[in-house]
Write a protein that holds these residues in place. Structure first.
Motif, short mmCIF file in Angstrom:
data_model
loop_
_atom_site.label_atom_id
_atom_site.label_comp_id
_atom_site.label_asym_id
_atom_site.label_seq_id
_atom_site.Cartn_x
_atom_site.Cartn_y
_atom_site.Cartn_z
N ASP A 421 5.53 -5.81 -8.50
CA ASP A 421 4.37 -6.52 -9.05
C ASP A 421 4.02 -6.00 -10.44
O ASP A 421 4.20 -4.82 -10.75
N ALA A 422 3.52 -6.88 -11.28
CA ALA A 422 3.18 -6.51 -12.66
C ALA A 422 1.97 -5.59 -12.74
O ALA A 422 1.78 -4.87 -13.73
N VAL A 423 1.13 -5.56 -11.72
CA VAL A 423 -0.09 -4.74 -11.72
C VAL A 423 0.20 -3.41 -11.06
O VAL A 423 0.66 -3.36 -9.90
N ALA A 424 -0.07 -2.33 -11.78
CA ALA A 424 0.23 -0.99 -11.28
C ALA A 424 -0.50 -0.68 -9.97
O ALA A 424 0.06 -0.04 -9.07
N ASN A 425 -1.72 -1.12 -9.88
CA ASN A 425 -2.50 -0.83 -8.68
C ASN A 425 -1.90 -1.49 -7.43
O ASN A 425 -1.95 -0.94 -6.33
N VAL A 426 -1.31 -2.66 -7.62
CA VAL A 426 -0.63 -3.32 -6.51
C VAL A 426 0.58 -2.51 -6.09
O VAL A 426 0.81 -2.26 -4.90
N ARG A 427 1.38 -2.07 -7.08
CA ARG A 427 2.58 -1.28 -6.76
C ARG A 427 2.20 0.02 -6.07
O ARG A 427 2.86 0.46 -5.12
N PHE A 428 1.12 0.62 -6.52
CA PHE A 428 0.64 1.87 -5.90
C PHE A 428 0.28 1.64 -4.43
O PHE A 428 0.63 2.44 -3.56
N ASN A 429 -0.38 0.52 -4.15
CA ASN A 429 -0.76 0.22 -2.77
C ASN A 429 0.42 -0.19 -1.92
O ASN A 429 0.40 -0.03 -0.69
N VAL A 430 1.48 -0.74 -2.56
CA VAL A 430 2.72 -1.00 -1.84
C VAL A 430 3.29 0.32 -1.32
O VAL A 430 3.71 0.43 -0.15
N ALA A 431 3.30 1.34 -2.18
CA ALA A 431 3.81 2.66 -1.79
C ALA A 431 2.99 3.23 -0.62
O ALA A 431 3.55 3.77 0.34
N LYS A 432 1.68 3.10 -0.72
CA LYS A 432 0.82 3.62 0.35
C LYS A 432 1.06 2.85 1.66
O LYS A 432 1.08 3.44 2.75
N THR A 433 1.28 1.55 1.55
CA THR A 433 1.53 0.73 2.74
C THR A 433 2.84 1.10 3.40
O THR A 433 2.93 1.24 4.63
#
Length: 449
Positions: A421-433
């Motif tokens: 995803d282009a949004v860093a916060n989304v990518r960060f939450n992908v990692a947490k998920t």
């Protein structure tokens, strides 16, 4: 004031002296005489203290607060002087109740305490003593000029009911409760309304239904349209609880119209309180009787401008879903639950994801796979990154209840795709998920894919 003891011989001399001192205009002298009570009681003995000294005090002591306080302090240690615990009731019946509950003091604060004390005292007395000594005080308190005193009576009403017993309840407390429900002050009516269910449950089993139908229900019908929102809200929180006591026929004929009227009330709290207590009615008549009328009220609450109202109806949704059934839910309520996922308030979106988890626990993972997951995963492509974040939050809420297969085959591919995803916060939450759901995944299927 005339003393109940007549001085006829030297044996009553201590009381004769006490009479003179208590009648003296000097307050300090009266206080000093009060302090001699224990000495006089010792001189008279236990039996004469009970039969002569206490009746004298009952008829004589109507005094200033300072003197009454000194008297109360003295009587606190009088138990052994009247014959021990078996005779302590004479202190209550002969002294504490008669001069103070029959002639309530002018101070509101003291009368408030008198109401509370009646609960404790009534538990110690026989029915005849309660009728004679406690009820006059309560009758005055129900009609007290101060709304705070009447409020205290309403607040303590079910405690009084249990202490006083069923016979006096039927004769005195039922009409008193009616008066409190009709009180001119909204605070008193609301307090009494809160006690309706408990009061009715505590009525004698024999004649319970008749008392409710004849004396309580007509007043409740008027309160449904009360001008005060707090009164209507308090009533809505308890009225459903009358259903088991009245039975199916009476509930359908008399209570159901009131429920439907409250579901259309302008006050959101009234509608919420009705919806939150549907389980009581469901046990008696079944929820289908209310389903068509429930829907408009639920929709209005779900779209209410106040986010706390929307939050409250979300919390009740699993209860409603279980009562209304999966077919009704899918047809009428599923779209509401999905709409909450994109609410502009974060607390609503968070509650909506937890709601999906509870619904999946109720309806099963196959239902979730066919009904909600397609819509949840479709949000991963929404231009609004908050909606994409909600997809991840839903995965975190659902993976345990959905199980290994659904998580691996259906949810995981979407999560992995969102890793770019282009949004860093989304990518960060992908990692947490991924970290969170990792223990649930079937890695053999992951390798094959």
């Amino acid at each position: 004031m005339a003393a109940s003891a007549t001085v006829t011989d030297d044996s009553l001399y201590p009381i004769a002296v006490l009479i003179d001192e208590l009648r003296n205009e000097d307050v300090q002298l009266r206080l000093n005489s009060i302090k001699k009570l224990s000495t006089i009681a010792l001189a008279l003995g236990m039996e004469r203290t009970r039969s002569e000294l206490l009746p004298f005090l009952t008829d004589t002591i109507y005094d200033e607060d300072e003197v009454l306080l000194a008297l109360a302090e003295q009587l606190g240690s009088f138990t052994p002087l009247v014959g021990g615990p078996t005779h302590v009731n004479c202190l209550l019946t002969s002294l504490l109740l008669t001069p103070l509950r029959l002639a309530l003091p002018p101070q509101d604060s003291v009368r408030l305490l008198a109401v509370e004390a009646c609960v404790s005292i009534a538990q110690l007395l026989k029915r005849e003593e309660v009728e004679k000594l406690v009820m006059p005080t309560l009758r005055q308190a129900v009609e007290d000029k101060s709304w705070r005193v009447r409020y205290m009576v309403a607040d303590k009403f079910t405690e009084l009911q249990k202490a006083i017993g069923p016979e006096i309840t039927k004769k005195d407390l039922v009409p008193a409760f009616q008066n409190l429900l009709k009180d001119c002050e909204a605070e008193v009516r609301a307090s009494a309304a809160n006690k309706i269910k408990d009061f009715c449950e505590n009525l004698p089993t024999e004649g319970q239904q008749q008392i409710i139908m004849t004396h309580i229900l007509p007043t409740i019908k008027d309160m449904v349209s009360d001008a005060n929102e707090h009164v209507k809200s308090a009533l809505a929180a308890v009225i459903m609880g009358l259903s088991p006591m009245l039975g199916k026929e009476n509930t359908i004929e008399h209570l159901l119209p009131l429920f439907l009227a409250q579901l259309k009330d302008d006050c959101p709290e009234v509608r919420l309180n009705i919806i939150s207590n549907l389980d009581c009615v469901n046990e008696v008549i079944g929820i289908r009787q209310l389903s068509q009328s429930l829907l408009p009220a639920i929709v209005e609450l779900a779209e209410d401008a106040k986010w706390r109202v929307r939050l409250a109806i979300i919390e009740y949704m699993p209860l409603l879903a279980g009562q209304l059934g999966v077919d009704f839910f899918n047809e009428k309520l599923n779209s509401l639950c999905m709409a909450w996922l994109v609410d502009h308030v974060y607390a609503i979106r968070e509650a909506a994801t937890n709601n999906l988890r509870k619904l999946t626990q109720k309806f099963g993972k196959v239902w979730a796979q066919n009904t909600i997951l397609p819509k949840v995963l479709a949000m991963s492509s929404n231009p609004n990154y908050l909606h994409r974040m909600t997809t991840l939050f839903c995965v975190n809420a659902l993976y345990e209840v959905c199980g290994k297969d659904i998580t691996t085959k259906i949810m995981l591919p979407t999560v992995l795709r969102m890793g770019s995803d282009a949004v860093a916060n989304v990518r960060f939450n992908v990692a947490k998920t991924l970290q969170k759901i990792g223990s649930t995944l079937d890695y053999r299927q992951v390798e094959l894919s």
